[in-house]
Design a protein around this motif. Structure first.
Motif, short mmCIF file in Angstrom:
data_model
loop_
_atom_site.label_atom_id
_atom_site.label_comp_id
_atom_site.label_asym_id
_atom_site.label_seq_id
_atom_site.Cartn_x
_atom_site.Cartn_y
_atom_site.Cartn_z
N UNK A 18 57.55 -29.92 81.58
CA UNK A 18 58.49 -28.84 81.26
C UNK A 18 57.98 -27.51 81.79
N UNK A 19 56.65 -27.33 81.78
CA UNK A 19 56.10 -26.09 82.33
C UNK A 19 56.32 -26.01 83.84
N UNK A 20 56.18 -27.13 84.52
CA UNK A 20 56.42 -27.14 85.98
C UNK A 20 57.87 -26.83 86.28
N UNK A 21 58.76 -27.44 85.49
CA UNK A 21 60.20 -27.16 85.68
C UNK A 21 60.49 -25.69 85.44
N UNK A 22 59.87 -25.12 84.40
CA UNK A 22 60.08 -23.71 84.09
C UNK A 22 59.59 -22.82 85.23
N UNK A 23 58.46 -23.18 85.85
CA UNK A 23 57.93 -22.39 86.96
C UNK A 23 58.89 -22.42 88.15
N UNK A 24 59.33 -23.63 88.53
CA UNK A 24 60.19 -23.76 89.70
C UNK A 24 61.54 -23.06 89.47
N UNK A 38 57.01 -21.25 77.14
CA UNK A 38 56.89 -22.70 77.34
C UNK A 38 55.43 -23.15 77.40
N UNK A 39 54.50 -22.26 77.05
CA UNK A 39 53.08 -22.57 77.21
C UNK A 39 52.65 -23.79 76.40
N UNK A 40 53.24 -23.98 75.22
CA UNK A 40 52.84 -25.08 74.36
C UNK A 40 53.61 -26.37 74.66
N UNK A 41 54.53 -26.34 75.63
CA UNK A 41 55.34 -27.51 75.97
C UNK A 41 54.56 -28.47 76.88
#
Length: 356
Positions: free
Chosen positions: A77-83, A70-73
């Motif tokens: 979306x990156x925050x959602x992916x982390x949580x 998700x690095x290029x998102x």
């Protein structure tokens, strides 16, 4: 450099950070337990902590692949992916902790809370650790990207610097070549074939030397004089006894490093504006000495009519020398133009004294 080399370096760095980080975490747990756990139980507890750290390493490695996906998102979306990634990983980790503590191997160890309070009552300790790991991962990742961009910028600057030096160096050669070919043409017209042949031979040697030596190279002054003699051999065919060269080098300057082919345009300048304009010809003096312990002074002087206000002082040759010295040495050099008494013109180059 191979594309795989930076990738391999990042991979090695990741696992070094993983081992260092989780190893430090295990050491902190062991140091904590040393204050209240009897020594006979410590070996068992260390083993349990190592197993739990290995599980943590596996889970965070999985998070790494998620974050790379998700690095290029968008940032959201990156925050959602982390949580979500940390929550799923923590829910996977918790039953494994229970499994370890319920086993005979870890019966005396409580892994569910490590005796600590998480940073909020709503976030379990596993989730807290994974979130901290994620923050550190992104901090290191952004730092690496910053360093990569900085290296790219420095490489671009170095390439531009190199291109500028090459342009300045090779801008001199067409001017010299034009003069030499004109002289050869004149010799052929007056049927001085032996002189024309000698000049062509010397020209080929000089051009070969010029092509073989990069403008970014530095050579010792003695070697530089050798290349200058190739050029002077050509000019002596043109001017014969009208051209007199006198060289005076202090012994300690012979091995001093100078930019390759720095003398030729200075001597060419004197020949063009002093020797060629006089029916009697003239003399060119080349000298080098230590100005002080850290400076090398090189002087090229003639007995022509030149002066510091004469167009020779702002010609293409001297301008290119000035620009080239600025590119190589920055402010650590001087190019001094002055009149020579009782007549003539001289150029003194002052550069840092360096040897191999």
């Amino acid at each position: 450099m191979s594309v795989r080399a930076p990738m391999l370096r990042r991979e090695v760095q990741f696992w070094l950070f993983q081992l260092l980080g989780w190893g430090t975490w295990v050491v902190m747990l062991v140091l904590r337990d040393l204050t209240f756990v009897p020594a006979e139980y410590m070996l068992e507890r260390i083993g349990v902590f190592l197993v739990d750290a290995a599980i943590g390493m596996i889970l965070t490695t999985g998070l790494r692949y998620l974050y790379r996906a998700v690095w290029e998102q968008m940032v959201f979306l990156r925050i959602v992916a982390v949580v979500l990634g940390c929550w799923v990983a923590s829910q996977t980790w918790r039953p494994l902790k229970v499994l370890i503590t319920d086993s005979e191997f870890g019966a005396s160890v409580d892994l569910t809370g490590y005796g600590w309070v998480s940073f909020t009552s709503m976030v379990p300790i596993s989730m807290s650790i994974l979130l901290i790991w994620s923050v550190l991962y992104f901090c290191i990742k952004y730092y690496q990207l910053f360093q990569h961009e900085k290296e790219k910028s420095l490489r671009s600057e170095a390439l531009a610097h190199e291109a500028q030096l090459r342009m300045l160096r090779y801008q001199l050669n067409p001017h010299f070549l034009f003069n030499t070919l004109n002289a050869i043409s004149t010799l052929i017209l007056v049927q001085s074939t032996d002189q024309a042949n000698a000049m062509v031979t010397r020209l080929s040697k000089f051009l070969r030397y010029s092509l073989e030596h990069d403008p970014l190279d530095t050579v010792d002054l003695d070697h530089e004089l050798g290349s200058l003699n190739l050029y002077l051999d050509i000019e002596k065919v043109r001017f014969e006894e009208r051209l007199v060269i006198k060289v005076d080098l202090a012994p300690e300057t012979e091995k001093a490093l100078v930019p390759s082919m720095i003398l030729q345009p200075l001597v060419e300048n004197s020949i063009k504006h002093a020797i060629a304009r006089s029916e009697e010809g003239g003399t060119i003096w080349i000298s080098a000495y230590r100005c002080d312990r850290n400076q090398l002074c090189i002087t090229v002087a003639d007995d022509g009519p030149g002066s510091v206000s004469h167009p020779t002082s702002i010609g293409v040759g001297l301008k290119n020398i000035r620009d080239r010295l600025q590119e190589i040495y920055g402010d650590a050099h001087k190019l001094v133009l002055s009149e020579r008494k009782p007549k003539g013109f001289q150029v003194m180059v002052m550069i840092p004294y360096e040897t191999k």
